[in-house]
Design a protein around this motif. Structure first.
Motif, PDB file in Angstrom:
ATOM      1  N   GLN A  52      14.808  28.562 -26.874  1.00 24.35           N
ATOM      2  CA  GLN A  52      15.926  27.889 -26.120  1.00 24.35           C
ATOM      3  C   GLN A  52      15.627  27.054 -24.815  1.00 24.35           C
ATOM      4  N   LEU A  55      10.912  22.709 -23.292  1.00 27.41           N
ATOM      5  CA  LEU A  55      11.185  21.295 -23.398  1.00 27.41           C
ATOM      6  C   LEU A  55      10.251  20.339 -24.295  1.00 27.41           C
ATOM      7  N   PRO A  56      10.474  19.201 -24.555  1.00 25.05           N
ATOM      8  CA  PRO A  56       9.283  18.525 -25.554  1.00 25.05           C
ATOM      9  C   PRO A  56       8.081  18.238 -24.737  1.00 25.05           C
ATOM     10  N   ASN A  57       7.982  18.101 -23.397  1.00 27.89           N
ATOM     11  CA  ASN A  57       6.959  17.832 -22.823  1.00 27.89           C
ATOM     12  C   ASN A  57       6.126  19.384 -22.309  1.00 27.89           C
ATOM     13  N   THR A  59       7.145  22.095 -21.003  1.00 35.34           N
ATOM     14  CA  THR A  59       7.420  23.077 -19.894  1.00 35.34           C
ATOM     15  C   THR A  59       8.683  23.797 -20.347  1.00 35.34           C
ATOM     16  N   TYR A  61      12.649  25.322 -19.137  1.00 34.32           N
ATOM     17  CA  TYR A  61      13.714  25.265 -18.243  1.00 34.32           C
ATOM     18  C   TYR A  61      14.442  26.481 -18.376  1.00 34.32           C
ATOM     19  N   ARG A  70      18.514  22.178 -11.947  1.00 36.22           N
ATOM     20  CA  ARG A  70      17.717  22.828 -12.924  1.00 36.22           C
ATOM     21  C   ARG A  70      16.486  23.527 -12.386  1.00 36.22           C
TER      22      ARG A  70
END
Ligand SMILES: [Zn+2]
Ligand SMILES: [Zn+2]
Ligand SMILES: [Zn+2]
Lengths: 444, 230
Positions: A52, A55-57, A59, A61, A70
């Motif tokens: 959950q 992130l697609p890069n 990392t 959050y 954020r």
């Protein structure tokens, strides 16, 4: 920005100037820590499952504290110890000239004692008891001791109402007001007034933390905010809760002697709380669907209007605002003006102000106005007081809007129900119990 | 029970017929019905056929007429699900600018179904890209986040800063391309493939037409677009 702005704070690299960041680079801490299938945000201490938070890069959050900007695994956190660098006061900083009643004084003395003892303390004072003024002696002592203080509340309206009163009472101090919509920028101050969300930006800062309306949303059911409050305090700090309606959990801990409490069951004007009238009306919702109101209700509202008294009509959900307002407009004389208000209403502040300025005679509202607002000479009606939205504390708080002024220390509180449910019974009982205690106190 | 991502209240599913019908293909909702109804859905019956804007009559709006005047031969026939109103702006603020990636789930399934139900076979899907710096700080492409199991063709990318051509030396066609942010990324030239462009918001249409021009120059066939909001 200089390093005083980091004393007792916990800020993201993106919240610091480049200069300050460079000078403190060796103090940077990772903002997100990975623990197995979870990440732990170091700002709000919440854990989130990796799927959950990813992130697609690549990392992570933190979705939990995103309202404050954020936090991601590319960020660092910065903190400097709280040095209590406040100028020494040679005389009392209190410029308030008022007088506490003997009951208020009694409570206030107990609070002062709590200041010397780390841990939690509850001040349970009925709605309209004058709890802000009761804090003044404690605040005065803490300020003289060079302690760092924070007055926090889950409700932004409460902060906005507190701030000018504190400024007026302590003219030698320059408090800072922090919340999402506040235009003031942060400065290092001995006295902070802020929403409980803002506590996420502090770490071991406060010797004294006072949380007003501690049983209100969102603090009451947020583990994140509770942790934030704990961490915002110094280890040896004092935490004071203020409320008129303690949670069940608090009541249990009071009974077990785990939560020291001082208790004020009487209002500042020494009159008892208005006891709600419960009206069982079966068909008010059906009537409403046909754009009508039961005669009994119409007569009551017409009488309030004729007496030129302001009133609030509470409804259990947003969908009812419009139909209720329509019916009220049709059954009340044309010169009686009203509007509706809800929490996300963009004109909320303007409408409440119009009510204060007597430009409106009434508001139809959700529970958003259950606390933190004071209109003199008010009457209130709750439509569907038996609905689940109205908790016992919400009902007690709403009833507590009435009879707050010295001039008119009484008024009408009317609960409209289809069923006499437990919440309604409990709320009425709680008010009667408080009045019994208040009565006893008055006759001592 | 799940908590609503938007208002934090518990999601109670009211078993009304409308709700059942609208949700029959959907998984557990991530926001409550109340919050979902605060968005304004666009009825496809009364829209501008050029850009999908909600309006009273079905005829070309001013913006689309301007595109025609500027030499656009085929309009994008954009179709959008929701009106870009205050509520949608707040959504975008949270999802895109605050970077709350979870909020993609609010529309992901609906938007994907909307695209699939309204597009014919044999189209290549192309999502509008974000520039590298935005991708690095945001961590995601907001258009791709709104899509689920849609095979995307990576035909577009952001240009890196290029040499500036003097306005006066440009042809009419070249002038229209002023500010062209994209360049072609495909391995080979296109051969009449039909393309559906996907974006989050249609505001002026500028971005989508820029994308269209690049693909046309590479030999694409017909090009249409879908956006979440207009
Ligand atoms: Zn966090
Ligand atoms: Zn919701
Ligand atoms: Zn159009």
């Amino acid at each position: 920005m200089d390093k005083t702005e980091l004393y007792g704070r916990l800020l993201l690299d993106t919240e610091l100037t480049m200069e300050l960041r460079r000078s403190l680079i060796d103090r940077a801490q990772p903002a997100v820590v990975q623990q197995g299938n979870y990440i732990e945000c170091q700002r709000c201490l919440s854990k989130t499952r990796k799927e959950q938070a990813m992130l697609p890069n690549g990392t992570y959050y933190c979705p939990q504290c995103i309202l404050l900007g954020r936090v991601s695994s590319t960020n660092q956190l910065y903190h400097l110890n709280e040095p209590n660098l406040f100028s020494k006061l040679t005389q009392t900083p209190l410029s308030w000239q008022g007088q506490l009643s003997p009951f208020q004084q009694n409570c206030s003395k107990k609070l002062i004692k709590a200041l010397d003892r780390p841990g939690k303390y509850l001040m349970w004072a009925v709605t309209g008891a004058g709890k802000t003024e009761m804090l003044f002696p404690m605040l005065t002592k803490a300020l003289l001791q060079k302690k760092r203080i924070c007055l926090a509340s889950p409700r932004v309206d409460v902060c906005n109402e507190l701030y000018p009163r504190i400024v007026a009472a302590f003219r030698k101090i320059t408090p800072v007001l922090l919340h999402g919509h506040s235009k003031q920028s942060y400065q290092y101050s001995q006295l902070t007034i802020c929403t409980t969300h803002q506590l996420l930006r502090f770490q071991h800062a406060f010797d004294l933390l006072i949380i007003d309306e501690v049983d209100a949303f969102p603090f009451v059911n947020s583990q994140m905010l509770k942790k934030a409050a704990k961490r915002a305090m110094k280890i040896s700090g004092t935490l004071v809760y203020l409320t008129a309606t303690p949670t069940k959990n608090m009541l249990v801990r009071i009974k077990q002697n785990k939560l020291p409490v001082s208790y004020l069951p009487i209002r500042f004007h020494r009159k008892l709380l208005p006891v709600p009238q419960v009206w069982l009306l079966n068909h008010w919702q059906n009537k409403l669907a046909r754009k009508k109101f039961p005669v009994k209700l119409t007569n009551c509202l017409r009488k309030w209007s004729k007496d030129a008294l302001p009133f609030l009509v509470f409804v259990p959900n947003i969908e009812l605002l419009k139909p209720v307002l329509q019916v009220l407009r049709s059954v009340l004389p044309k010169n009686v003006l009203g509007d509706s208000v809800y929490s996300a209403d963009p004109q909320r502040i303007t409408k409440v102000q119009a009510m204060r300025d007597h430009q409106l005679n009434y508001l139809v509202t959700t529970t958003i106005l259950e606390r933190g607002v004071t209109f003199p000479s008010l009457n209130v009606m709750i439509l569907g007081a038996d609905e689940r939205t109205f908790s016992v504390s919400a009902l007690v708080q709403i009833a507590g809007r009435v009879g707050r002024s010295q001039k008119r220390p009484y008024g009408d509180v009317i609960f409209i129900c289809q069923d006499y449910v437990k919440n309604v019974k409990d709320a009425v009982q709680q008010i009667k119990d408080l009045n019994k205690k208040g009565d006893k106190l008055l006759n001592e | 029970m799940n908590k609503c991502l938007m208002c934090g209240r518990e999601i109670k599913i009211k078993l009304t017929l409308k709700w059942l019908l609208s949700m029959q293909h959907l998984k557990d909702p991530v926001i409550c019905q109340n919050c979902m109804e605060s968005f304004s859905k666009i009825e496809l019956r009364s829209i501008c056929p050029g850009c999908g804007r909600r309006q009273k009559e079905r005829r070309l709006c001013q913006d689309c007429q301007r595109w025609l005047k500027m030499g656009e031969e085929n309009l994008l026939k954009n179709r959008a699900m929701f009106v870009y109103d205050v509520v949608m702006k707040e959504y975008m603020q949270r999802y895109k600018f605050s970077g709350d990636y979870q909020w993609r789930l609010i529309f992901q399934e609906q938007f994907t179904n909307f695209i699939k139900q309204n597009s014919q076979q044999n189209y290549l899907y192309v999502a509008i890209p974000v520039d590298q710096q935005t991708f690095n700080t945001r961590g995601f492409n907001q258009v791709e986040g709104l899509l689920q199991n849609i095979e995307l063709s990576e035909l577009l990318e952001f240009q890196t800063k290029q040499g500036h051509v003097k306005q006066s030396t440009k042809t009419r066609k070249a002038r229209m391309e002023t500010g062209q942010p994209f360049k072609y990324k495909g391995a080979r030239k296109l051969d009449g493939e039909n393309i559906i462009l996907l974006d989050d918001i249609y505001t002026t249409g500028r971005t989508l037409y820029h994308a269209k021009h690049i693909l046309e120059a590479q030999g694409a066939g017909s090009i249409y677009s879908f956006t979440l909001a207009r």
